[in-house]
Design an enzyme around this catalytic site. Structure first.
Site, PDB file in Angstrom:
ATOM      1  CG  ASP A  30      -1.851   1.206   1.223  1.00 56.99           C
ATOM      2  OD1 ASP A  30      -2.914   1.127   0.583  1.00 56.99           O
ATOM      3  OD2 ASP A  30      -1.507   2.233   1.846  1.00 56.99           O
ATOM      4  CE1 TYR A  35       0.969   7.799   2.399  1.00 58.34           C
ATOM      5  CE2 TYR A  35       1.365   5.540   1.691  1.00 58.34           C
ATOM      6  CZ  TYR A  35       0.547   6.484   2.266  1.00 58.34           C
ATOM      7  OH  TYR A  35      -0.698   6.120   2.719  1.00 58.34           O
ATOM      8  CE  LYS A  64      -3.563   5.102   0.233  1.00 61.63           C
ATOM      9  NZ  LYS A  64      -2.210   4.481   0.300  1.00 61.63           N
ATOM     10  CG  HIS A  97      -4.008  10.107  -0.283  1.00 64.59           C
ATOM     11  ND1 HIS A  97      -2.630  10.047  -0.385  1.00 64.59           N
ATOM     12  CD2 HIS A  97      -4.286   9.731   0.984  1.00 64.59           C
ATOM     13  CE1 HIS A  97      -2.114   9.636   0.758  1.00 64.59           C
ATOM     14  NE2 HIS A  97      -3.097   9.459   1.607  1.00 64.59           N
ATOM     15  CB  SER A 201      -4.226  -1.246  12.516  1.00 68.46           C
ATOM     16  OG  SER A 201      -4.907  -1.412  11.298  1.00 68.46           O
ATOM     17  CB  SER A 255       7.167  -3.615  11.178  1.00 71.58           C
ATOM     18  OG  SER A 255       8.220  -3.789  12.116  1.00 71.58           O
ATOM     19  NE  ARG A 260       8.229  -3.992  15.621  1.00 74.92           N
ATOM     20  CZ  ARG A 260       9.346  -3.648  16.261  1.00 74.92           C
ATOM     21  NH1 ARG A 260       9.677  -4.270  17.386  1.00 74.92           N
ATOM     22  NH2 ARG A 260      10.131  -2.699  15.795  1.00 74.92           N
TER      23      ARG A 260
END
Length: 303
Positions: A30, A35, A64, A97, A201, A255, A260
């Site tokens: 994603d 970004y 996006k 976006h 999240s 991460s 993780r």
């Protein structure tokens, strides 16, 4: 249901991080023009493909459309630029976006353009979402995007898009965590057969480094989370992700830690019981951490 999110992944680490994510088993990525790491993300994808870890068609890559490119004449050119940065021919999913149109900024002048003009001001542009959505549909027609969708939209705006859409939004991506459960919005999307993806999240944890956590207690330390984690012998992060995925909501954690990375991907390996889901959901305080109104009151899309 578990995608690798590229928000806040630095340019210097992005190529390696994406490569390691794919190597760990992630097949959904994603990203977004805003970004600022699309070229590096594409390098990680290309390395994984060249080494035979994955084929392009096995990946699902999301990007996006940024706010400064909402006019019909700007949608296709910027999409082609973003595809070029990634080094791919199409996006599996391309999202609007924000439902915010800002004054166009030539990518040769500044990219990503972000929220402000050269003088640090927000410059709005009178481009209706209907025009933008029509241009998004053309991306599907011409093969630049397999699917299109919305991000950061409320129910009334989604319903308005459906009145004129020739191609329905396939996905709605919104901030969603136990401090902002958005039950009514999720129920609406499901009723309309629009898949929901949750970002942020982990709630405030993802905003600490930006000093945007608003002083809220970390979800990772809340009793409802830690007790469920202890019971199932999982991490608090896995419980937060499972709280979403068990309800049919996709997640996009990121991460830089290899352990993780794998833990997040394995969040579907256990089931929360109904009482645990209710206790976690009860943490809701309608805390929105990503709110453009804090940049400029004219951007109060969630008012």
């Amino acid at each position: 249901m578990v995608s690798f999110g590229l928000w806040k992944v630095t340019k210097s680490t992005c190529a390696e991080t994406v490569y390691q994510a794919i190597k760990a088993g992630y097949r959904l990525l994603d990203g977004a023009g805003d970004y600022g790491n699309e070229k590096e993300a594409g390098e990680g994808v290309r390395r994984a493909i060249q080494e035979g870890i994955v084929k392009r068609e096995e990946l699902f890559i999301t990007s996006k459309l940024w706010n400064t490119f909402h006019a019909r004449e700007h949608v296709k050119p910027i999409t082609k630029k973003q595809l070029g940065l990634w080094g791919i021919d199409y996006f599996d999913l391309f999202l609007v976006h924000f439902p915010i149109a800002l004054q166009y900024v030539d990518p040769d002048h500044r990219y990503p353009p972000e929220w402000f003009d050269d003088n640090g001001r927000v410059q709005l542009q009178n481009t209706p979402l209907q025009e933008t959505w029509g241009a998004m549909e053309e991306l599907v027609d011409e093969g630049y995007a397999k699917n299109i969708g919305l991000s950061n939209c409320n129910g009334s705006l989604i319903l308005d898009v459906l009145r004129y859409a020739r191609i329905m939004p396939q996905v709605l991506q919104v901030e969603l965590h136990p401090y902002l459960v958005q039950t009514a919005l999720v129920d609406l999307a499901k009723a309309l057969n629009i898949a929901v993806t949750a970002y942020s999240s982990f709630g405030p944890q993802g905003y600490l480094e930006l000093s945007m956590d608003k002083g809220a207690q970390s979800l990772l330390t809340r009793d409802a989370i830690t007790q469920a984690a202890s019971k199932h012998k999982k991490t608090a992060a896995q419980v937060l992700l499972r709280w979403a995925t068990q309800r049919g909501i996709a997640v996009i954690p990121k991460s830089n830690d290899a352990v993780r990375l794998r833990e997040n991907l394995q969040c579907d390996s256990f089931e929360l019981d109904e009482d645990e889901i209710k206790r976690i959901t009860a943490l809701n305080i309608n805390l929105r951490l990503n709110n453009p109104a804090e940049i400029d009151p004219r951007l109060a899309i969630f008012a």
